[in-house]
Write a protein that holds these residues in place. Structure first.
Motif, mmCIF file in Angstrom:
data_model
loop_
_atom_site.group_PDB
_atom_site.id
_atom_site.type_symbol
_atom_site.label_atom_id
_atom_site.label_comp_id
_atom_site.label_asym_id
_atom_site.label_seq_id
_atom_site.Cartn_x
_atom_site.Cartn_y
_atom_site.Cartn_z
ATOM 1 N N LYS A 29 -6.467 3.939 8.964
ATOM 2 C CA LYS A 29 -6.669 2.497 8.806
ATOM 3 C C LYS A 29 -6.428 1.772 10.125
ATOM 4 C CE LYS A 29 -7.118 2.592 4.247
ATOM 5 N NZ LYS A 29 -8.336 2.262 3.531
ATOM 6 N N HIS A 75 0.850 -1.181 0.000
ATOM 7 C CA HIS A 75 0.000 0.000 0.000
ATOM 8 C C HIS A 75 0.885 1.229 0.000
ATOM 9 C CE1 HIS A 75 -3.345 -2.644 0.968
ATOM 10 N NE2 HIS A 75 -2.643 -3.125 1.984
ATOM 11 N N ASP A 76 0.445 2.220 -0.643
ATOM 12 C CA ASP A 76 1.183 3.476 -0.669
ATOM 13 C C ASP A 76 0.442 4.493 0.196
ATOM 14 O OD1 ASP A 76 3.117 5.287 -1.320
ATOM 15 O OD2 ASP A 76 2.149 5.930 -3.179
ATOM 16 N N TRP A 77 0.326 4.182 1.490
ATOM 17 C CA TRP A 77 -0.410 5.037 2.409
ATOM 18 C C TRP A 77 0.522 6.061 3.036
ATOM 19 C CZ3 TRP A 77 -2.869 0.381 5.387
ATOM 20 C CH2 TRP A 77 -3.870 -0.186 4.604
ATOM 21 N N ASP A 78 0.074 7.297 3.068
ATOM 22 C CA ASP A 78 0.835 8.295 3.826
ATOM 23 C C ASP A 78 0.490 8.126 5.310
ATOM 24 O OD1 ASP A 78 -1.617 9.579 4.337
ATOM 25 O OD2 ASP A 78 -1.279 11.132 2.827
ATOM 26 N N GLU A 107 -2.337 -1.985 8.318
ATOM 27 C CA GLU A 107 -3.097 -2.883 7.450
ATOM 28 C C GLU A 107 -3.999 -3.831 8.240
ATOM 29 O OE1 GLU A 107 -1.985 -5.419 3.545
ATOM 30 O OE2 GLU A 107 -0.903 -6.027 5.350
ATOM 31 N N THR A 160 2.912 0.357 7.728
ATOM 32 C CA THR A 160 1.793 0.038 6.828
ATOM 33 C C THR A 160 1.477 -1.442 6.881
ATOM 34 O OG1 THR A 160 2.425 1.859 5.397
ATOM 35 C CG2 THR A 160 0.944 0.222 4.476
ATOM 36 N N GLU A 174 -1.237 9.873 7.471
ATOM 37 C CA GLU A 174 -2.638 10.088 7.846
ATOM 38 C C GLU A 174 -3.494 8.876 7.472
ATOM 39 O OE1 GLU A 174 -4.081 12.398 9.788
ATOM 40 O OE2 GLU A 174 -2.037 13.108 10.091
ATOM 41 N N GLU A 175 -3.234 8.292 6.307
ATOM 42 C CA GLU A 175 -3.979 7.091 5.910
ATOM 43 C C GLU A 175 -3.654 5.925 6.833
ATOM 44 O OE1 GLU A 175 -4.722 6.974 1.209
ATOM 45 O OE2 GLU A 175 -2.619 7.364 1.758
ATOM 46 N N ARG A 176 -2.393 5.781 7.203
ATOM 47 C CA ARG A 176 -2.007 4.718 8.129
ATOM 48 C C ARG A 176 -2.735 4.860 9.453
ATOM 49 N NH1 ARG A 176 4.330 4.836 8.204
ATOM 50 N NH2 ARG A 176 4.286 5.880 6.226
#
Length: 171
Positions: A41, A31-34, A133, A167, A36-38
């Motif tokens: 999630k 995943h290419d999460w920055d 994740e 991630t 904030e996304e991490r």
């Protein structure tokens, strides 16, 4: 063993070896999460299993801890004074009269089993990291913060530093 059985076992072993090739990592999700996304999630997945996540900066984290203890009516908090956050917790307890009484994990479990199992409301520990994740918290018990601190009290408070939120497990 018969030739038929030998052939079947040989085919099974060959098929299994191809599927478990440790160098074939195409099955690992990427995943290419920055950050904030991490965080999002991780929080979503932790809350899915009824965990509560409180986000705070390093400086005022103690005020969040104080609020959580008050909300949960924690009267006794088990902590490790020599652990990474021990001094901050002790200073907080010394400065706030409403903060829970502190218990030190400084004896053999047999010596204070009764107190730990029946009179300790919560334990607080650090964490080695987290996995966004899967919503996994990575604990690393040691001599200062034994496993009992997170398993025995009815409430476990874990401190996760944001730069230790990964991630995936492979990361």
């Amino acid at each position: 063993m018969s030739d038929a059985k030998s052939n079947i076992l040989a085919r099974i072993k060959q098929a299994g070896a191809a599927q478990t090739d440790p160098l074939n990592r195409a099955h690992i999700s990427v995943h290419d999460w920055d950050m904030e996304e991490r965080i999002g999630k991780f929080t979503l997945r932790m809350e899915a299993v009824r965990a509560e996540v409180y986000r705070c900066d390093k400086e005022p984290w103690t005020s969040v801890l104080s609020k959580v203890c008050e909300e949960k009516s924690i009267g006794n908090l088990l902590y490790a004074p020599d652990a990474q956050w021990g001094d901050d917790i002790k200073q907080l307890a010394d400065s706030e009269t409403s903060f829970p009484e502190l218990s030190l994990y400084d004896q053999d479990i047999e010596e204070w089993k009764q107190e730990m199992f029946y009179q300790t409301d919560a334990g607080i520990t650090s964490s080695l990291g987290g996995i966004a994740e899967t919503g996994t918290l990575i604990l690393w018990p040691d001599a200062e913060e034994p496993r009992m601190m997170s398993l025995v009290p009815p409430v476990h408070i874990a401190i996760l530093e944001i730069d230790k939120l990964y991630t995936t497990f492979a990361e």
